[in-house]
Design a protein around this motif. Structure first.
Motif, PDB file in Angstrom:
ATOM      1  N   GLU A   9     -26.756 -74.237  26.523  1.00  0.00           N
ATOM      2  CA  GLU A   9     -25.937 -75.525  25.854  1.00  0.00           C
ATOM      3  C   GLU A   9     -24.571 -75.522  26.777  1.00  0.00           C
ATOM      4  O   GLU A   9     -24.047 -74.540  27.158  1.00  0.00           O
ATOM      5  CB  GLU A   9     -25.661 -75.272  24.312  1.00  0.00           C
ATOM      6  CG  GLU A   9     -24.845 -76.656  24.105  1.00  0.00           C
ATOM      7  CD  GLU A   9     -24.648 -76.617  22.568  1.00  0.00           C
ATOM      8  OE1 GLU A   9     -23.595 -77.067  22.107  1.00  0.00           O
ATOM      9  OE2 GLU A   9     -25.510 -75.842  21.958  1.00  0.00           O
ATOM     10  N   TYR A  10     -24.688 -76.887  27.518  1.00  0.00           N
ATOM     11  CA  TYR A  10     -23.125 -76.956  28.005  1.00  0.00           C
ATOM     12  C   TYR A  10     -22.089 -77.556  27.387  1.00  0.00           C
ATOM     13  O   TYR A  10     -22.299 -78.759  27.024  1.00  0.00           O
ATOM     14  CB  TYR A  10     -23.628 -77.768  29.247  1.00  0.00           C
ATOM     15  CG  TYR A  10     -24.775 -77.138  30.343  1.00  0.00           C
ATOM     16  CD1 TYR A  10     -24.321 -76.181  31.163  1.00  0.00           C
ATOM     17  CD2 TYR A  10     -25.904 -77.409  30.209  1.00  0.00           C
ATOM     18  CE1 TYR A  10     -25.184 -75.548  31.950  1.00  0.00           C
ATOM     19  CE2 TYR A  10     -26.862 -76.611  31.230  1.00  0.00           C
ATOM     20  CZ  TYR A  10     -26.486 -75.797  31.606  1.00  0.00           C
ATOM     21  OH  TYR A  10     -27.462 -75.031  32.373  1.00  0.00           O
ATOM     22  N   THR A  11     -21.140 -77.002  27.087  1.00  0.00           N
ATOM     23  CA  THR A  11     -20.101 -77.418  26.106  1.00  0.00           C
ATOM     24  C   THR A  11     -19.083 -78.352  26.868  1.00  0.00           C
ATOM     25  O   THR A  11     -19.078 -78.379  28.031  1.00  0.00           O
ATOM     26  CB  THR A  11     -19.296 -76.104  25.549  1.00  0.00           C
ATOM     27  OG1 THR A  11     -18.743 -75.618  26.450  1.00  0.00           O
ATOM     28  CG2 THR A  11     -20.083 -75.229  24.716  1.00  0.00           C
ATOM     29  N   GLU A  12     -18.573 -79.341  26.130  1.00  0.00           N
ATOM     30  CA  GLU A  12     -17.455 -79.954  26.781  1.00  0.00           C
ATOM     31  C   GLU A  12     -16.506 -79.338  27.545  1.00  0.00           C
ATOM     32  O   GLU A  12     -15.857 -79.537  28.141  1.00  0.00           O
ATOM     33  CB  GLU A  12     -16.932 -81.173  25.567  1.00  0.00           C
ATOM     34  CG  GLU A  12     -18.027 -81.977  25.091  1.00  0.00           C
ATOM     35  CD  GLU A  12     -17.650 -83.181  24.122  1.00  0.00           C
ATOM     36  OE1 GLU A  12     -16.479 -82.917  23.644  1.00  0.00           O
ATOM     37  OE2 GLU A  12     -18.447 -83.955  23.725  1.00  0.00           O
ATOM     38  N   SER A  13     -16.128 -78.070  26.857  1.00  0.00           N
ATOM     39  CA  SER A  13     -14.832 -77.340  27.361  1.00  0.00           C
ATOM     40  C   SER A  13     -15.407 -76.794  28.622  1.00  0.00           C
ATOM     41  O   SER A  13     -14.556 -76.689  29.648  1.00  0.00           O
ATOM     42  CB  SER A  13     -14.541 -76.379  26.553  1.00  0.00           C
ATOM     43  OG  SER A  13     -15.619 -75.328  26.055  1.00  0.00           O
ATOM     44  N   ALA A  14     -16.662 -76.495  28.675  1.00  0.00           N
ATOM     45  CA  ALA A  14     -17.131 -75.917  30.261  1.00  0.00           C
ATOM     46  C   ALA A  14     -17.109 -77.239  31.161  1.00  0.00           C
ATOM     47  O   ALA A  14     -16.719 -76.918  32.255  1.00  0.00           O
ATOM     48  CB  ALA A  14     -18.596 -75.762  30.061  1.00  0.00           C
ATOM     49  N   VAL A  15     -17.273 -78.602  30.947  1.00  0.00           N
ATOM     50  CA  VAL A  15     -16.843 -79.479  31.674  1.00  0.00           C
ATOM     51  C   VAL A  15     -15.626 -79.693  32.108  1.00  0.00           C
ATOM     52  O   VAL A  15     -15.226 -79.867  33.381  1.00  0.00           O
ATOM     53  CB  VAL A  15     -17.618 -80.672  31.083  1.00  0.00           C
ATOM     54  CG1 VAL A  15     -17.383 -81.915  31.936  1.00  0.00           C
ATOM     55  CG2 VAL A  15     -18.992 -80.501  30.740  1.00  0.00           C
ATOM     56  N   ILE A  16     -14.943 -79.759  31.189  1.00  0.00           N
ATOM     57  CA  ILE A  16     -13.167 -79.709  31.092  1.00  0.00           C
ATOM     58  C   ILE A  16     -12.784 -78.631  32.385  1.00  0.00           C
ATOM     59  O   ILE A  16     -12.146 -78.938  33.362  1.00  0.00           O
ATOM     60  CB  ILE A  16     -12.473 -79.596  30.072  1.00  0.00           C
ATOM     61  CG1 ILE A  16     -12.869 -80.703  29.321  1.00  0.00           C
ATOM     62  CG2 ILE A  16     -11.145 -79.496  30.577  1.00  0.00           C
ATOM     63  CD1 ILE A  16     -12.242 -82.223  29.614  1.00  0.00           C
ATOM     64  N   GLU A  17     -13.245 -77.283  32.155  1.00  0.00           N
ATOM     65  CA  GLU A  17     -13.043 -76.351  33.246  1.00  0.00           C
ATOM     66  C   GLU A  17     -13.375 -76.721  34.637  1.00  0.00           C
ATOM     67  O   GLU A  17     -12.548 -76.378  35.536  1.00  0.00           O
ATOM     68  CB  GLU A  17     -13.517 -75.040  32.690  1.00  0.00           C
ATOM     69  CG  GLU A  17     -12.867 -74.380  31.570  1.00  0.00           C
ATOM     70  CD  GLU A  17     -11.465 -74.200  31.799  1.00  0.00           C
ATOM     71  OE1 GLU A  17     -11.110 -73.778  32.780  1.00  0.00           O
ATOM     72  OE2 GLU A  17     -10.876 -74.764  30.786  1.00  0.00           O
ATOM     73  N   VAL A  18     -14.446 -77.349  34.971  1.00  0.00           N
ATOM     74  CA  VAL A  18     -14.853 -77.783  36.406  1.00  0.00           C
ATOM     75  C   VAL A  18     -13.713 -78.642  36.682  1.00  0.00           C
ATOM     76  O   VAL A  18     -13.281 -78.485  38.051  1.00  0.00           O
ATOM     77  CB  VAL A  18     -15.898 -78.732  36.175  1.00  0.00           C
ATOM     78  CG1 VAL A  18     -16.476 -79.141  37.524  1.00  0.00           C
ATOM     79  CG2 VAL A  18     -17.436 -77.770  35.574  1.00  0.00           C
TER      80      VAL A  18
END
Length: 77
Positions: A9-18
């Motif tokens: 599962e790709y979390t929104e926080s992982a996207v923000i970290e990108v």
């Protein structure tokens, strides 16, 4: 029998970290670039980006026929 699909599962926080883990914080990204960084499909990244646009500071702009870029606005004090 195994359940089809991925368990990741790709979390929104992982996207923000990108966005935060780049040399140029102000450079916009495409959904494909986000997907490459996360190791997920473009569609998954695009879905997360749309969700983030609705709930956070992530912003997008259409730049061509079907092309869109995404960024987090830089706060200038």
């Amino acid at each position: 029998m195994a359940t089809p699909g991925r368990d990741v599962e790709y979390t929104e926080s992982a996207v923000i970290e990108v966005f935060k883990d780049r040399d140029d914080y102000a450079e916009p990204l495409t959904a494909s670039e986000v997907a490459d960084e996360l190791g997920c499909s473009r569609r998954t990244a695009l879905n997360k980006l749309h969700d983030l646009e609705d709930t956070t500071d992530v912003t997008s702009k259409k730049v061509g026929g079907r092309s869109r870029v995404w960024w987090i606005p830089v706060q200038v004090n």
